[in-house]
Design an enzyme around this catalytic site. Structure first.
Site, PDB file in Angstrom:
ATOM      1  N   GLY A  91      -7.550  -7.097  -7.087  1.00 42.53           N
ATOM      2  CA  GLY A  91      -6.886  -5.859  -6.686  1.00 42.53           C
ATOM      3  C   GLY A  91      -5.674  -5.596  -7.567  1.00 42.53           C
ATOM      4  N   ASN A  92      -4.684  -4.927  -6.988  1.00 44.72           N
ATOM      5  CA  ASN A  92      -3.504  -4.519  -7.756  1.00 44.72           C
ATOM      6  C   ASN A  92      -2.796  -5.712  -8.404  1.00 44.72           C
ATOM      7  OD1 ASN A  92      -0.233  -4.226  -7.219  1.00 44.72           O
ATOM      8  ND2 ASN A  92      -1.120  -2.521  -8.350  1.00 44.72           N
ATOM      9  N   GLY A 151      -9.267 -12.791  -6.098  1.00 46.32           N
ATOM     10  CA  GLY A 151      -8.942 -11.385  -5.861  1.00 46.32           C
ATOM     11  C   GLY A 151      -9.031 -10.599  -7.155  1.00 46.32           C
ATOM     12  N   LYS A 157      11.956  -5.224   8.389  1.00 45.96           N
ATOM     13  CA  LYS A 157      10.525  -4.922   8.485  1.00 45.96           C
ATOM     14  C   LYS A 157      10.326  -4.018   9.689  1.00 45.96           C
ATOM     15  CE  LYS A 157       6.884  -6.075   6.115  1.00 45.96           C
ATOM     16  NZ  LYS A 157       6.865  -6.421   4.685  1.00 45.96           N
TER      17      LYS A 157
HETATM   18  P1  NAD Z   1      -5.469  -5.263  -2.985  1.00 52.24           P
HETATM   19  O1  NAD Z   1      -5.966  -4.738  -1.682  1.00 52.24           O
HETATM   20  O2  NAD Z   1      -5.220  -4.323  -4.117  1.00 52.24           O
HETATM   21  O3  NAD Z   1      -6.519  -6.376  -3.543  1.00 52.24           O
HETATM   22  C1  NAD Z   1      -6.975  -7.431  -2.770  1.00 52.24           C
HETATM   23  C2  NAD Z   1      -8.104  -8.108  -3.539  1.00 52.24           C
HETATM   24  O4  NAD Z   1      -8.495  -9.284  -2.838  1.00 52.24           O
HETATM   25  C3  NAD Z   1      -9.367  -7.256  -3.696  1.00 52.24           C
HETATM   26  O5  NAD Z   1      -9.920  -7.461  -4.960  1.00 52.24           O
HETATM   27  C4  NAD Z   1     -10.306  -7.833  -2.625  1.00 52.24           C
HETATM   28  O6  NAD Z   1     -11.677  -7.641  -2.950  1.00 52.24           O
HETATM   29  C5  NAD Z   1      -9.910  -9.289  -2.699  1.00 52.24           C
HETATM   30  N1  NAD Z   1     -10.279 -10.066  -1.518  1.00 52.24           N
HETATM   31  C6  NAD Z   1     -10.106  -9.763  -0.215  1.00 52.24           C
HETATM   32  N2  NAD Z   1     -10.581 -10.760   0.559  1.00 52.24           N
HETATM   33  C7  NAD Z   1     -11.042 -11.704  -0.287  1.00 52.24           C
HETATM   34  C8  NAD Z   1     -11.646 -12.983  -0.112  1.00 52.24           C
HETATM   35  N3  NAD Z   1     -11.862 -13.488   1.106  1.00 52.24           N
HETATM   36  N4  NAD Z   1     -11.999 -13.678  -1.216  1.00 52.24           N
HETATM   37  C9  NAD Z   1     -11.799 -13.172  -2.461  1.00 52.24           C
HETATM   38  N5  NAD Z   1     -11.218 -11.986  -2.691  1.00 52.24           N
HETATM   39  C10 NAD Z   1     -10.854 -11.270  -1.608  1.00 52.24           C
HETATM   40  O7  NAD Z   1      -4.166  -6.111  -2.626  1.00 52.24           O
HETATM   41  P2  NAD Z   1      -2.942  -6.491  -3.570  1.00 52.24           P
HETATM   42  O8  NAD Z   1      -1.936  -5.423  -3.491  1.00 52.24           O
HETATM   43  O9  NAD Z   1      -3.447  -6.936  -4.883  1.00 52.24           O
HETATM   44  O10 NAD Z   1      -2.337  -7.735  -2.772  1.00 52.24           O
HETATM   45  C11 NAD Z   1      -2.914  -9.037  -2.836  1.00 52.24           C
HETATM   46  C12 NAD Z   1      -1.999 -10.021  -2.148  1.00 52.24           C
HETATM   47  O11 NAD Z   1      -0.709  -9.996  -2.742  1.00 52.24           O
HETATM   48  C13 NAD Z   1      -1.757  -9.809  -0.653  1.00 52.24           C
HETATM   49  O12 NAD Z   1      -1.581 -11.081  -0.053  1.00 52.24           O
HETATM   50  C14 NAD Z   1      -0.447  -9.058  -0.625  1.00 52.24           C
HETATM   51  O13 NAD Z   1       0.228  -9.216   0.604  1.00 52.24           O
HETATM   52  C15 NAD Z   1       0.272  -9.757  -1.739  1.00 52.24           C
HETATM   53  N6  NAD Z   1       1.384  -8.985  -2.321  1.00 52.24           N
HETATM   54  C16 NAD Z   1       1.158  -7.769  -2.888  1.00 52.24           C
HETATM   55  C17 NAD Z   1       2.218  -7.068  -3.439  1.00 52.24           C
HETATM   56  C18 NAD Z   1       2.013  -5.742  -4.120  1.00 52.24           C
HETATM   57  O14 NAD Z   1       2.983  -5.221  -4.659  1.00 52.24           O
HETATM   58  N7  NAD Z   1       0.809  -5.208  -4.179  1.00 52.24           N
HETATM   59  C19 NAD Z   1       3.523  -7.604  -3.381  1.00 52.24           C
HETATM   60  C20 NAD Z   1       3.724  -8.853  -2.814  1.00 52.24           C
HETATM   61  C21 NAD Z   1       2.639  -9.540  -2.270  1.00 52.24           C
END
Ligand code: NAD
Length: 429
Positions: A222-223, A220, A108
């Site tokens: 998001g992605n 959530g 990291k």
């Molecule tokens: P993102 O930024 O695309 O989406 C995050 C989502 O969470 C959004 O819809 C946002 O509105 C919502 N959110 C934020 N705070 C919130 C709250 N207090 N209550 C409800 N919703 C809330 O992020 P992502 O890429 O989808 O990642 C989400 C999680 O998954 C994170 O913990 C990230 O570390 C983990 N993660 C992501 C990946 C990846 O490939 N994207 C891989 C491993 C782990």
């Protein structure tokens, strides 16, 4: 990263490791080796700013362990980045790569900076400066960085370009998270959400539950959440609630539709940060409720895909009796206190570093494709991802059953054992 006062992620990562090391009765040498990163680098990155002044940024890279293969892990840009966060995250990467059995170790990196206050040119100079400081100690066969908090595909390309300039050749396997067409892999966008559902599908099979008989609630949008919902719906499941953060109100809301959400329609009213427009959602017939409502829905499956520390000792008691599975998309969504409650209630947990490992698995595929300079079609990437995630899930659940372990403990036992074994086989300990 900004952490609550007194919270030290490295102490937490070590405490988790110590618990499993005791269970595995690891030798003193193995414990000493695995409790700390094997190597870490701290350096200054001087940057000529747009106004002509020079600002010096502090950069880090931690290589926790590479007994199973080159280190792998993201680079964060954050004003409150600390070396202990970087150390902890590199240790967690070692376990995540080991649990899905990909031939990589844990790394990291980070830079203390705030991209919100930096021009694109200044960010490019930080990226190039970071590589100049560490170009001898990273590379396709030693340590492979990736994007993380506040870094993206553009940052990765600047870093790759600097590395290739220094080393005089093309080395696309240096770094992952590159755009498709510039060494990136198809399927990376879907990988984490889909990977989660591959493990969920297997869990449902083992529990003898038909996906079409299940309801789920997701934190959530998001992605990770969107692709998890897409595939879960394709295998027959129904999502009745999602939640998201409202930037304007600085609070979160849940969006409920008892007969199932419409993914495409909701995506149409969601901004690029995953925030759902609540007025438009109400017009579409969603019940807009408070941010915690996602947790108390009468569903079979909870899928937290937002942030860490969301299910805790205070709110775990409000989880419906109907819930049978928690599949963790986010990193660290469940606190140890909540974990104890889930365990006691017999709720089946698919732990974060297994459930969300689809992302790093696809990054591994990107690295493999980059190293051979031959890129697969989407079907091939997703087929391989399914195989890897399914095999990883089955290995963990098999161990949990045989040794009567909680799924999270079983995943740690499997991962730490694999790494310790590799260190022993190499004659290190
Ligand atoms: P993102 O930024 O695309 O989406 C995050 C989502 O969470 C959004 O819809 C946002 O509105 C919502 N959110 C934020 N705070 C919130 C709250 N207090 N209550 C409800 N919703 C809330 O992020 P992502 O890429 O989808 O990642 C989400 C999680 O998954 C994170 O913990 C990230 O570390 C983990 N993660 C992501 C990946 C990846 O490939 N994207 C891989 C491993 C782990």
């Amino acid at each position: 990263m900004a952490e609550k006062a007194g919270f030290n992620p490295f102490e937490m990562a070590r405490a988790q490791f110590d618990k499993i090391a005791d269970m595995l009765e690891l030798s003193t040498g193995a414990r000493e080796l695995l409790r700390s990163p094997m190597r870490e680098y701290h350096f200054n990155i001087p940057v000529r700013m747009d106004d002509g002044s020079v600002q010096v940024f502090r950069g880090f890279r931690s290589q926790h362990n590479d007994a199973r293969g080159p280190c792998k892990g993201g680079i964060r840009f954050h004003p409150q980045e600390t070396i202990d966060t970087v150390r902890a995250l590199s240790m967690w990467m070692t376990w995540k790569c080991a649990v899905v059995d990909i031939p990589l170790g844990g790394g990291k990196g980070g830079v203390i900076c705030d991209p919100h206050n930096l021009s694109a040119r200044e960010q490019e100079q930080i990226c190039r400066g970071w590589v100049r400081q560490i170009s001898r100690d990273i590379g396709p066969v030693t340590d492979v960085p990736a994007p993380d908090v506040m870094t993206n595909a553009q940052h990765m390309l600047w870093m790759l370009d600097e590395f290739e300039t220094i080393h005089g050749g093309h080395y696309p396997g240096l770094i992952t998270g590159k755009p498709v067409g510039m060494g990136g892999s198809l399927g990376r966008t879907q990988a984490t959400g889909y990977g989660l559902v591959y493990t969920l599908r297997e869990a449902l099979k083992e529990l003898k539950i038909r996906p079409s008989d299940t309801l789920a609630s997701v934190q959530g949008f998001g992605n990770v959440a969107q692709y998890a919902i897409e595939l879960y719906s394709q295998i027959g499941g129904t999502v009745v609630c999602v939640s998201s953060w409202d930037q304007k109100d600085q609070t979160s809301y849940s969006f409920i539709k008892k007969d199932g959400i419409d993914l495409a329609a909701l995506k149409g009213i969601t901004d690029r940060f995953g925030g759902i427009d609540k007025a438009k959602a109400a017009e579409l017939g969603y019940v807009v409720s408070d941010g915690d409502a996602w947790l108390t829905q009468d569903v079979d499956i909870l899928i937290p895909c937002a942030l860490e520390n969301q299910i805790d000792g205070d709110n775990a008691g409000s989880i419906s009796k109907r819930v049978k599975i928690v599949a963790e998309g986010a990193n660290g969504p469940t606190t140890p206190e909540a974990d104890a409650i889930l365990h006691e209630r017999g709720i089946f947990t698919i732990p974060d570093f297994l459930a969300n490992a689809g992302g790093v698995t696809c990054s591994y595929f990107e690295q493999v494709q980059s190293n051979m300079n031959y890129f697969w079609e989407l079907d091939e990437v997703l087929g391989k991802l399914d195989l890897k995630m399914t095999a990883a899930y089955l290995a963990v659940s098999d161990l949990a059953r045989k040794q009567k372990l909680y799924m999270r403990d079983a995943a740690y036992v499997l991962a730490i054992n694999r790494v310790a074994q590799a260190c022993q086989d190499r004659g290190w300990v």
